[in-house]
Design a protein around this motif. Structure first.
Motif, short mmCIF file in Angstrom:
data_model
loop_
_atom_site.label_atom_id
_atom_site.label_comp_id
_atom_site.label_asym_id
_atom_site.label_seq_id
_atom_site.Cartn_x
_atom_site.Cartn_y
_atom_site.Cartn_z
N UNK A 54 28.80 -29.48 -10.74
CA UNK A 54 28.26 -28.37 -9.97
C UNK A 54 27.58 -28.95 -8.74
N UNK A 55 28.01 -28.53 -7.56
CA UNK A 55 27.44 -29.10 -6.33
C UNK A 55 26.83 -27.99 -5.49
N UNK A 56 25.54 -28.13 -5.25
CA UNK A 56 24.79 -27.08 -4.55
C UNK A 56 24.53 -27.51 -3.11
N UNK A 57 25.40 -27.15 -2.21
CA UNK A 57 25.29 -27.52 -0.80
C UNK A 57 24.83 -28.96 -0.63
N UNK A 58 25.56 -29.89 -1.22
CA UNK A 58 25.05 -31.27 -1.20
C UNK A 58 25.00 -31.88 0.21
N UNK A 59 25.79 -31.32 1.15
CA UNK A 59 25.81 -31.92 2.48
C UNK A 59 25.07 -31.07 3.50
N UNK A 60 24.36 -30.06 3.01
CA UNK A 60 23.69 -29.12 3.91
C UNK A 60 22.67 -29.74 4.84
N UNK A 61 22.08 -30.87 4.41
CA UNK A 61 21.02 -31.46 5.22
C UNK A 61 21.50 -32.62 6.08
N UNK A 62 22.79 -32.86 6.05
CA UNK A 62 23.31 -34.01 6.82
C UNK A 62 23.71 -33.58 8.22
N UNK A 63 23.70 -34.51 9.14
CA UNK A 63 24.18 -34.20 10.48
C UNK A 63 25.70 -34.01 10.45
N UNK A 64 26.24 -33.33 11.47
CA UNK A 64 27.64 -32.90 11.45
C UNK A 64 28.60 -34.06 11.21
N UNK A 65 28.37 -35.17 11.89
CA UNK A 65 29.26 -36.32 11.80
C UNK A 65 29.33 -36.84 10.36
N UNK A 66 28.14 -37.07 9.79
CA UNK A 66 28.06 -37.57 8.42
C UNK A 66 28.67 -36.57 7.46
N UNK A 67 28.50 -35.31 7.78
CA UNK A 67 28.99 -34.26 6.91
C UNK A 67 30.53 -34.29 6.81
N UNK A 68 31.19 -34.41 7.97
CA UNK A 68 32.65 -34.52 7.95
C UNK A 68 33.09 -35.70 7.10
N UNK A 69 32.39 -36.81 7.30
CA UNK A 69 32.76 -38.03 6.60
C UNK A 69 32.59 -37.86 5.09
#
Lengths: 255, 260
Positions: free
Chosen positions: A163-178
């Motif tokens: 279960x993943x709850x917006x795990x990338x919500x706090x990352x910057x856009x670049x890191x998020x894509x990666x």
């Protein structure tokens, strides 16, 4: 890809309300029913702050619904269990433990031997690309790396469902894509059933086998979309953009 | 580090200035009679005398006084830590323990440990036990308060993490809550050592037959200001030595608590 037919997790008529400080009630979850199939990547997508995290907590067993049931392999869910691993919104790593300590926490808590726990932790640390960082503390890692640890930790107790709850919500856009790319790679290498919550449409379309669109408060299912785009996906693929537009239109409450 | 060195002279200056003023008002200008404020030289002389085995005017050498005081302080402190830390942790973790202990604790906490002395003397006499009990009380209170606050800092999401991994309540306490609380618990160990030492000296002023506080008290009765100052100096040095040792231990064991 077609999801395997076997249902692993099932929610029936889930609802949940909370009490405001002034005593009145507000409903965050309407009447939600859906099934999740084995090894499926299901994305729960919806606007705003409402209902999604609550729903995920019900699935994890960290909260009890007011009405309805959650069943896993046919058994009602009454409490958190290692078979349902959770990756949290903010990094929920233990700051006093190294990467190795954090990742091997699960197997140790389940009573595995120290050697076996470390061996398994090492496998998942390598899998998420953190080889060489075993002895780092979380505050020595970047946000993206911390979430990698979070994913490795959730994997390491060998859950059937992640279960993943917006795990990338706090990352910057670049890191998020990666990280989205990385998550797909990890998931393809170690197939599990994933239920992923997000309010980012691009992320939802990039990851999902199936997408469930939730409404704003109280959250109910508006529509379901099977996403049959080939992986790895492309954010500017015409079909991707078309779906994105259609789902965005569905989100508009005026429709 | 470099900056620290650069301004070391400021610290040296303040100490020298204080000594200079002291020398000025005593030996040089003789503004204060020596029975009220002896000169630095006289104090150093008294210090060497006591240090090298002098037993006047209080009947024991400096080392004997120090060892009496340390024995009592460390005895009471150890008991306070051994009882106080687990009690604070249990109160913070188990609602029922909290409800049971809290009213009593809240009532007793504002009572200064020194206010216990008359009662404790009635019960135990003026020997070892009464003072150990005072130290115990003052150390325990700081330990309970800090351990309690530390455990209460445990983040809900960390508890969830442990729960989803199937950890039992006791495992969560030991592997999540106590590590979270550890820096606070350590602060408790430090403050309680400080307050234990202060309570001890005060207790010895009131009821004692040896110890640093007793030495000071006897010196006052004999009009020996030099011995009083020696006693104060030794109390200060030992106090800061103990807190220094705990600081060092803290650096060794608490550095990972860092960010939350």
């Amino acid at each position: 890809m077609e999801p395997a037919s076997q249902v692993i997790l099932q929610c029936e008529h889930l609802s949940r309300s909370f009490r405001r400080p002034d005593g009145s009630m507000y409903q965050v979850l309407g009447d939600v029913s859906f099934s999740v199939h084995e090894n499926e990547f299901l994305v729960l997508f919806g606007p705003g702050q409402c209902g999604k995290t609550t729903l995920l907590k019900l699935l994890a067993g960290l909260d009890r619904p007011d009405g309805g049931t959650v069943k896993m392999n046919g058994q009602p869910v009454a409490a958190p269990a290692p078979s349902r691993g959770v990756v949290y919104q903010t990094t929920a790593l233990f700051p006093w433990m190294t990467v190795m300590g954090n990742v091997s926490f699960g197997p140790l808590a389940q009573g595995l031997s120290k050697e076996e726990s470390r061996r398994r932790a090492q496998y998942f640390i390598d899998l998420v690309g953190l080889h060489g960082f075993e002895n780092h503390y979380p505050n020595q890692l970047s946000g993206g790396m911390q979430q990698r640890v979070g994913i490795a930790r959730a994997y390491c107790s060998n859950p059937q469902v992640l279960l993943m709850d917006e795990p990338f919500g706090h990352l910057d856009a670049q890191t998020r894509y990666m990280m989205e790319e990385e998550l797909v790679r990890i998931w393809q290498e170690e197939k599990r059933t994933v239920i992923f919550v997000t309010n980012n449409i691009e992320e939802a379309l990039y990851l999902a086998d199936r997408l469930i669109l939730l409404t704003d408060c109280p959250a109910v299912i508006r529509r379901e979309y099977p996403i049959r785009l080939a992986r790895p996906r492309d954010y500017v693929d015409p079909e991707f953009l078309h779906l994105r537009q259609e789902i965005s239109r569905q989100m508009d409450p005026a429709q | 580090m470099k900056r620290k060195k650069k301004y070391l002279w400021l610290s040296v200056l303040s100490v020298c200035a204080a000594l200079g003023v002291w020398e000025l008002v005593t030996d040089i200008l003789q503004l204060m009679p020596s029975y009220m404020l002896p000169s630095p030289a006289a104090v150093v002389e008294a210090f060497i005398y006591k240090l090298t085995g002098g037993v006047n005017p209080d009947g024991a050498t400096l080392w004997q006084h120090i060892s009496t005081s340390l024995k009592i302080a460390l005895g009471g402190y150890t008991a306070g830590v051994v009882i106080g830390v687990p009690l604070g942790i249990a109160m913070a973790w188990y609602k029922k323990v909290d409800l049971f202990v809290k009213p009593l604790f809240d009532l007793l906490r504002p009572v200064p440990p020194l206010a216990w002395i008359p009662l404790l003397i009635l019960w135990f006499g003026i020997g070892y036990s009464a003072k150990v009990a005072v130290i115990f009380l003052s150390a325990m209170i700081a330990c309970v308060v800090n351990s309690y606050a530390g455990i209460k800092q445990t983040r809900q999401v960390h508890i969830w993490v442990a729960q989803t991994f199937g950890a039992s309540d006791l495992e969560i306490l030991f592997r999540v809550a106590i590590p979270t609380a550890w820096p606070m618990i350590f602060t408790g160990l430090k403050t309680s050592l400080g307050s234990a030492w202060m309570a001890l000296v005060a207790a010895e002023l009131l009821a004692s037959t040896s110890g640093l506080g007793y030495m000071i008290q006897m010196a006052r009765q004999m009009g020996r200001a030099d011995i009083i100052i020696v006693g104060m100096f030794v109390i200060g040095v030992i106090g800061s030595l103990m807190s220094g040792i705990l600081d060092l231990l803290g650096k060794k064991f608490v550095h990972r608590g860092g960010s939350k």
